[in-house]
Design a protein around this motif. Structure first.
Motif, PDB file in Angstrom:
ATOM      1  N   GLY A 107       0.787  -1.173   0.014  1.00 57.33           N
ATOM      2  CA  GLY A 107       0.003   0.054   0.171  1.00 57.33           C
ATOM      3  C   GLY A 107       0.576   1.261   0.196  1.00 57.33           C
ATOM      4  O   GLY A 107       0.144   2.366   0.216  1.00 57.33           O
ATOM      5  N   LEU A 108       2.149   1.260  -0.028  1.00 56.00           N
ATOM      6  CA  LEU A 108       2.922   2.338   0.058  1.00 56.00           C
ATOM      7  C   LEU A 108       3.209   3.005  -1.349  1.00 56.00           C
ATOM      8  O   LEU A 108       4.129   2.989  -1.823  1.00 56.00           O
ATOM      9  N   SER A 109       1.930   3.540  -1.956  1.00 56.94           N
ATOM     10  CA  SER A 109       2.042   3.953  -3.406  1.00 56.94           C
ATOM     11  C   SER A 109       2.611   5.425  -3.184  1.00 56.94           C
ATOM     12  O   SER A 109       2.321   6.252  -2.389  1.00 56.94           O
ATOM     13  N   GLN A 110       3.461   5.935  -4.092  1.00 56.37           N
ATOM     14  CA  GLN A 110       3.990   7.377  -4.057  1.00 56.37           C
ATOM     15  C   GLN A 110       3.178   8.122  -5.024  1.00 56.37           C
ATOM     16  O   GLN A 110       2.423   7.760  -6.078  1.00 56.37           O
ATOM     17  N   THR A 111       3.012   9.343  -4.714  1.00 53.22           N
ATOM     18  CA  THR A 111       2.254  10.423  -5.267  1.00 53.22           C
ATOM     19  C   THR A 111       2.822  10.799  -6.731  1.00 53.22           C
ATOM     20  O   THR A 111       2.580  11.115  -7.647  1.00 53.22           O
ATOM     21  N   ASN A 112       4.331  11.087  -6.680  1.00 47.66           N
ATOM     22  CA  ASN A 112       5.137  11.378  -7.619  1.00 47.66           C
ATOM     23  C   ASN A 112       6.079  10.171  -8.247  1.00 47.66           C
ATOM     24  O   ASN A 112       6.812   9.772  -7.992  1.00 47.66           O
ATOM     25  N   VAL A 113       4.926   9.819  -9.418  1.00 48.57           N
ATOM     26  CA  VAL A 113       5.600   8.675 -10.192  1.00 48.57           C
ATOM     27  C   VAL A 113       6.635   8.757 -11.260  1.00 48.57           C
ATOM     28  O   VAL A 113       7.300   8.029 -11.858  1.00 48.57           O
ATOM     29  N   GLN A 114       7.078  10.311 -11.279  1.00 48.78           N
ATOM     30  CA  GLN A 114       8.158  10.727 -12.170  1.00 48.78           C
ATOM     31  C   GLN A 114       9.353  10.860 -11.340  1.00 48.78           C
ATOM     32  O   GLN A 114      10.541  11.393 -11.658  1.00 48.78           O
ATOM     33  N   ASN A 115       9.467  10.601 -10.005  1.00 46.71           N
ATOM     34  CA  ASN A 115      10.357  10.735  -9.107  1.00 46.71           C
ATOM     35  C   ASN A 115      11.667   9.621  -9.731  1.00 46.71           C
ATOM     36  O   ASN A 115      11.304   8.527  -9.880  1.00 46.71           O
ATOM     37  N   ALA A 116      12.759  10.058  -9.695  1.00 51.28           N
ATOM     38  CA  ALA A 116      13.976   9.201 -10.036  1.00 51.28           C
ATOM     39  C   ALA A 116      13.951   7.934  -9.148  1.00 51.28           C
ATOM     40  O   ALA A 116      14.623   7.026  -9.359  1.00 51.28           O
ATOM     41  N   VAL A 117      13.689   8.273  -7.736  1.00 49.25           N
ATOM     42  CA  VAL A 117      13.933   6.943  -6.760  1.00 49.25           C
ATOM     43  C   VAL A 117      12.296   6.537  -6.414  1.00 49.25           C
ATOM     44  O   VAL A 117      11.434   7.561  -5.917  1.00 49.25           O
ATOM     45  N   GLY A 118      11.881   5.249  -6.617  1.00 54.74           N
ATOM     46  CA  GLY A 118      10.712   4.700  -6.333  1.00 54.74           C
ATOM     47  C   GLY A 118      10.509   4.290  -5.071  1.00 54.74           C
ATOM     48  O   GLY A 118      11.534   3.893  -4.148  1.00 54.74           O
ATOM     49  N   ASP A 683     -10.973  22.251   1.302  1.00 55.58           N
ATOM     50  CA  ASP A 683      -9.861  22.602   1.914  1.00 55.58           C
ATOM     51  C   ASP A 683      -8.949  21.451   1.962  1.00 55.58           C
ATOM     52  O   ASP A 683      -7.612  21.640   2.064  1.00 55.58           O
ATOM     53  N   GLY A 684      -9.195  20.515   1.148  1.00 54.34           N
ATOM     54  CA  GLY A 684      -8.284  19.338   0.729  1.00 54.34           C
ATOM     55  C   GLY A 684      -7.761  18.529   1.625  1.00 54.34           C
ATOM     56  O   GLY A 684      -6.984  17.481   1.522  1.00 54.34           O
ATOM     57  N   ASN A 685      -8.420  18.538   3.130  1.00 61.70           N
ATOM     58  CA  ASN A 685      -8.073  17.612   3.679  1.00 61.70           C
ATOM     59  C   ASN A 685      -8.427  15.981   3.688  1.00 61.70           C
ATOM     60  O   ASN A 685     -10.058  15.975   3.256  1.00 61.70           O
ATOM     61  N   VAL A 686      -7.615  15.204   3.245  1.00 61.18           N
ATOM     62  CA  VAL A 686      -7.953  13.726   3.111  1.00 61.18           C
ATOM     63  C   VAL A 686      -7.704  12.726   4.072  1.00 61.18           C
ATOM     64  O   VAL A 686      -7.620  11.580   3.818  1.00 61.18           O
ATOM     65  N   ALA A 687      -7.503  13.194   5.346  1.00 57.60           N
ATOM     66  CA  ALA A 687      -7.126  12.589   6.363  1.00 57.60           C
ATOM     67  C   ALA A 687      -8.165  11.322   6.753  1.00 57.60           C
ATOM     68  O   ALA A 687      -9.170  11.728   6.650  1.00 57.60           O
ATOM     69  N   GLY A 688      -7.659  10.095   6.867  1.00 57.47           N
ATOM     70  CA  GLY A 688      -8.795   8.997   7.034  1.00 57.47           C
ATOM     71  C   GLY A 688      -9.001   8.275   5.846  1.00 57.47           C
ATOM     72  O   GLY A 688      -9.574   7.143   5.721  1.00 57.47           O
ATOM     73  N   ASN A 689      -8.685   8.768   4.535  1.00 58.86           N
ATOM     74  CA  ASN A 689      -9.078   8.323   3.082  1.00 58.86           C
ATOM     75  C   ASN A 689      -8.240   7.210   2.872  1.00 58.86           C
ATOM     76  O   ASN A 689      -6.906   7.327   3.257  1.00 58.86           O
ATOM     77  N   TYR A 690      -8.557   6.369   1.808  1.00 56.39           N
ATOM     78  CA  TYR A 690      -7.732   5.401   1.484  1.00 56.39           C
ATOM     79  C   TYR A 690      -6.759   5.863   0.299  1.00 56.39           C
ATOM     80  O   TYR A 690      -6.861   7.026  -0.257  1.00 56.39           O
ATOM     81  N   LEU A 691      -5.371   5.351   0.361  1.00 55.15           N
ATOM     82  CA  LEU A 691      -4.520   5.788  -0.496  1.00 55.15           C
ATOM     83  C   LEU A 691      -4.756   5.436  -2.023  1.00 55.15           C
ATOM     84  O   LEU A 691      -5.661   4.449  -2.263  1.00 55.15           O
TER      85      LEU A 691
END
Length: 799
Positions: A107-118, A683-691
């Protein structure tokens, strides 16, 4: 859908029952480990090297999945997405053009899939493949693939934030050996592989050469007018070429030096997909804030499994049936690796290992999200009074990586073992991303520019040159107590990372520089009351280096505090057990884990960024700015087991439940313009939501049946039911992809030196949305569709 599932389940159960009735037939079958297949040694044990030493899978205090080359061939496995289908807790997504391959563990999905380090490190024989366009190998001359879950920072470095995937290649041997495989199937599928190896100077020098070529047209038809004449009659096809050669020198007892050259080239068509565009009157989003064209900006619920489900009913005269997209270049990539591995056992108790690796990778995608909407002809429309134009995306990279790893190990067979080492690597990474706007509909998207350092005339959002220098020392100790039943282990790595980035959009400004120092420990305890039963517990820290956003993103100037983002950290806690019961007929591996993830690298809008009302007016992509903020947690359970019901019949299954959610500080960057405080918060708060892009449930259930036909020939058959649960597209938890079932099967005969079999994937031709990503600044969802039924015949030989 319900009837479809009943038919599917009934068919599989009928097959299992039929096989069970045949179980009384004479024959033999070897025992299998719970997390692997029939490539085990004669003892039935599976040997893995996940911890840089050979160990029984049963003895490793980690959750590890290992799949053999034999199993991959029989099940038609061709890439990491297939591997993920058979590995609980692993998810692999390559989105539209397969440029940003993204492996997600637990479940540790990264937001930035363009990052040089996955977040998940991918390796070939322990040599790191850093970019997403490099990681999805053709699964060539591999002996097995090992998926190691949880941070492996002590032994592999900070690139294994959530785990590691290691391709273990075949080595040269002192025996003359030749093997090969040929497959043909629907969709123009052909796959031919051959290897030969053996002694060059007996007892001193041996070698091995491997070559593979695979072609596939795809199984989703492209209904764009004239698509066939432009080379894109189907979606999802590819051309892949894989070559490797290795030499092994054993000049004296206890010394071995192996040199390997590996090359993979890939030409990939875009995947089957469609878009839902909130700026279009002919598309129909269904929730969230309402835009100036009267259409909502979000989708709520499961995304349709075909584009028919997203139409508003307007402009229906200009839709062909099914999927269509303008023909476009797609993705090309090449990876080359040089690897030298030396081992010297200079005494019965001491061993020295040295690994040198050099990797060069390049990839470039040229594609458009133009699919099943206004891009067909000038009769299609967006907002009133606007001309229908679209954009082409150009994303490219060139990566050079060199590493040295020296390690000294002590093991005298007593209670105390240890090893320690030093690692150094240097990476040069060039990356650019941009769009060509204002392209006219009705024709193919053409480009012959495959230079990964050339912007191709697009409007750039990112264009950076980044250098990484990493120095680290690491060590591991183990202590056995209670007559070797109890083992205490501790590992640690201290890493210094020097990072330098030149923003090529502002080349006259100084380079951005940063240094990171961190310590990543791992602790484990293993209790083995018998050779058939083991319990373990572990705690491990994972760290992923920070990075730079640059001075600008597109035309937006970044504030000084926005130019960089920091490291992210997780602590993973795991308990588990592995064992064999019923005289080794039932084997299992069970693990439970909890992950505390802090300082996530998440997307955030720059302070100077104003989202466009419409993507034709100076927009077209979210600015690539990231911050280190917010937290998340993931916990769950993984189970893998098999049961040899009778001599010919084995049942197998796996299950993963993972609950991965955002915690304090997590935000959706464009929520203020898309949310309405009903389906999501403005307000963008997504605390508690699924990744996003994380299934809560995964599982497989299948059988394998093998019995002799005569003294020289065996018959085998098998089937697997694969389940992947619902996934949310992003952390707003509005749009989702529905759960789906896939049925894979195979049947064939084998002899001592050859095997022939028929295999099929997605037997019932399920149509399903495999993954999706959203570009919230332009109110657009891009939905990838999974492959339809694919099947083929394979013949292998081994002499």
């Amino acid at each position: 859908m319900a009837r479809h599932h009943i038919v599917r389940t009934s068919a599989l159960l009928s097959s299992i029952c039929t096989a069970a009735l045949l179980a009384s037939a004479p024959g033999t079958a070897s025992a299998q480990s719970a997390e692997s297949a029939r490539s085990a040694p004669a003892s039935g044990d599976i040997i893995v090297t996940a911890r840089r030493t050979e160990e029984r899978l049963q003895d490793v205090p980690l959750s590890i999945a290992a799949i053999s080359s034999e199993d991959m061939a029989e099940k038609g496995v061709t890439d990491l997405q297939d591997i993920a289908n058979y590995t609980p807790g692993l998810r692999f997504t390559d989105f539209l053009s397969k440029f940003n391959g993204n492996a997600v563990i637990r479940g540790l999905s990264q937001t930035n899939v363009q990052n040089a380090v996955g977040n998940t490190g991918v390796f070939i024989d322990g040599i790191y493949l850093q970019r997403g366009y490099m990681v999805d190998s053709q699964l060539g001359d591999v002996q097995r693939i090992e998926v190691v879950k949880g941070p492996q920072s002590a032994l592999y470095g900070q690139n294994t934030f959530s785990g590691a995937i290691n391709y273990v290649l075949n080595e040269p041997t002192d025996e003359l050996h030749a093997s090969g495989r040929a497959s043909v199937g629907n969709g123009g599928y052909t796959d031919v592989r051959a290897a030969v190896g053996g002694p060059i100077v007996p007892g001193i020098l041996s070698g091995r050469i491997y070559y593979a070529t695979a072609d596939f047209d795809g199984v989703w038809k492209n209904n764009f007018p004239g698509a066939g004449s432009s080379g894109m009659a189907d979606f999802g096809g590819y051309q892949r070429r894989n070559f490797s050669a290795s030499l092994k020198l054993t000049p004296t007892d206890g010394m071995a030096i192996t040199g390997t050259y590996y090359r993979l080239t890939r030409n990939e068509k875009i995947r089957a997909f469609y878009t839902i565009d909130g700026n279009l009157r002919e598309d129909q989003l269904n929730c969230g804030a309402v835009g100036s064209n009267g259409s909502p900006y979000l989708w709520c619920g499961n995304l349709p499994s075909s584009p028919a489900g997203k139409r508003s009913g307007e402009n229906t005269d200009h839709y062909p049936d099914g999927l269509f997209a303008a023909p476009q270049p797609g993705m090309r990539a090449k990876t080359e690796m040089y690897h030298v591995a030396a081992e010297y056992a200079f005494s019965p108790d001491w061993t020295f290992n040295y690994d040198f690796g050099r990797v060069r990778g390049e990839g470039i995608e040229q594609s458009s999200f133009a699919s099943n909407s206004y891009y067909l002809d000038e009769s299609s429309f967006r907002l009133p009074g606007q001309s229908p134009t679209f954009s082409m995306q150009r994303e490219a990279g060139l990566m050079k990586y060199t590493s040295h790893d020296a390690r000294l190990a002590f093991d005298n067979g007593g209670p105390f073992t240890f090893d320690f080492g030093y690692f150094r690597s240097k990476t040069s990474d060039a990356f650019l991303f941009g769009l060509r706007l204002g392209m006219q509909p009705g024709g193919p998207v053409l480009s012959d520019n495959w230079d990964p350092l050339d912007d191709g005339g697009v409007i750039l959002f990112n264009n950076r040159r980044t250098n990484y220098k990493i120095d680290s020392g690491y060590g591991r100790v183990g202590l056995k107590l209670l007559d070797d039943q109890l083992t205490l282990g501790a590992e640690a790595r201290y890493t210094h990372t020097a990072l330098t980035t030149i923003d090529m959009q502002t080349p006259d400004l100084p380079a951005l520089e940063a240094d990171y120092n961190n310590l990543t420990p791992r602790f484990s305890v293993r209790y083995e009351p018998s050779v058939d039963l083991m319990f373990y517990a572990s705690a491990a820290k994972g760290v992923k280096a920070g990075g730079f956003n640059g001075y600008v993103t597109g035309s937006v100037e970044l504030l000084p505090e926005e130019r960089a983002y920091g490291e992210e950290v997780n602590w993973t806690y795991e308990v588990g057990t592995k064992g064999s019961l019923l005289n080794n007929r039932f084997n299992y591996s069970l693990a439970a884990f909890y992950i505390d993830w802090q300082k996530r690298q998440i997307s955030a809008p720059p302070a100077n960024y104003v989202p466009p009302v419409d993507s034709t007016q100076g927009g077209g992509a979210v600015p690539g700015a990231y911050i280190s903020g917010g937290s998340a947690e993931s916990y769950g359970v993984e189970l893998t087991a098999n049961y040899r019901v009778a001599t010919p019949l084995t049942l197998n299954g796996s299950f993963a439940w993972q609950h991965a959610t955002a915690k304090d500080g997590a935000v959706a960057p464009t929520a203020s313009s898309t949310c309405d405080d009903i389906v999501c918060r403005t307000d963008g708060n997504v605390a508690g939501n699924y990744l996003g892009n994380v299934p809560q449930f995964q599982g497989t259930f299948g059988f394998d049946y093998r019995t002799p036909v005569n003294d020289d020939l065996d018959f085998f058959m098998g089937a697997d039911e694969i389940y992947r649960g619902k996934m949310y597209v992003d952390e707003t938890n509005t749009a989702s992809t529905a759960a789906y079932f896939l049925t894979n099967a195979r049947v064939g005969v084998s002899a001592d030196r050859w095997k022939g079999f028929f295999w099929v994937k997605n037997l019932l031709d399920e149509k399903y949305a495999e993954a999706s990503f959203v570009v919230p600044s332009i109110f657009q969802y891009n939905v990838n569709l999974g492959d339809r039924r694919t099947f083929g015949v394979t013949l292998t030989f081994d002499y």
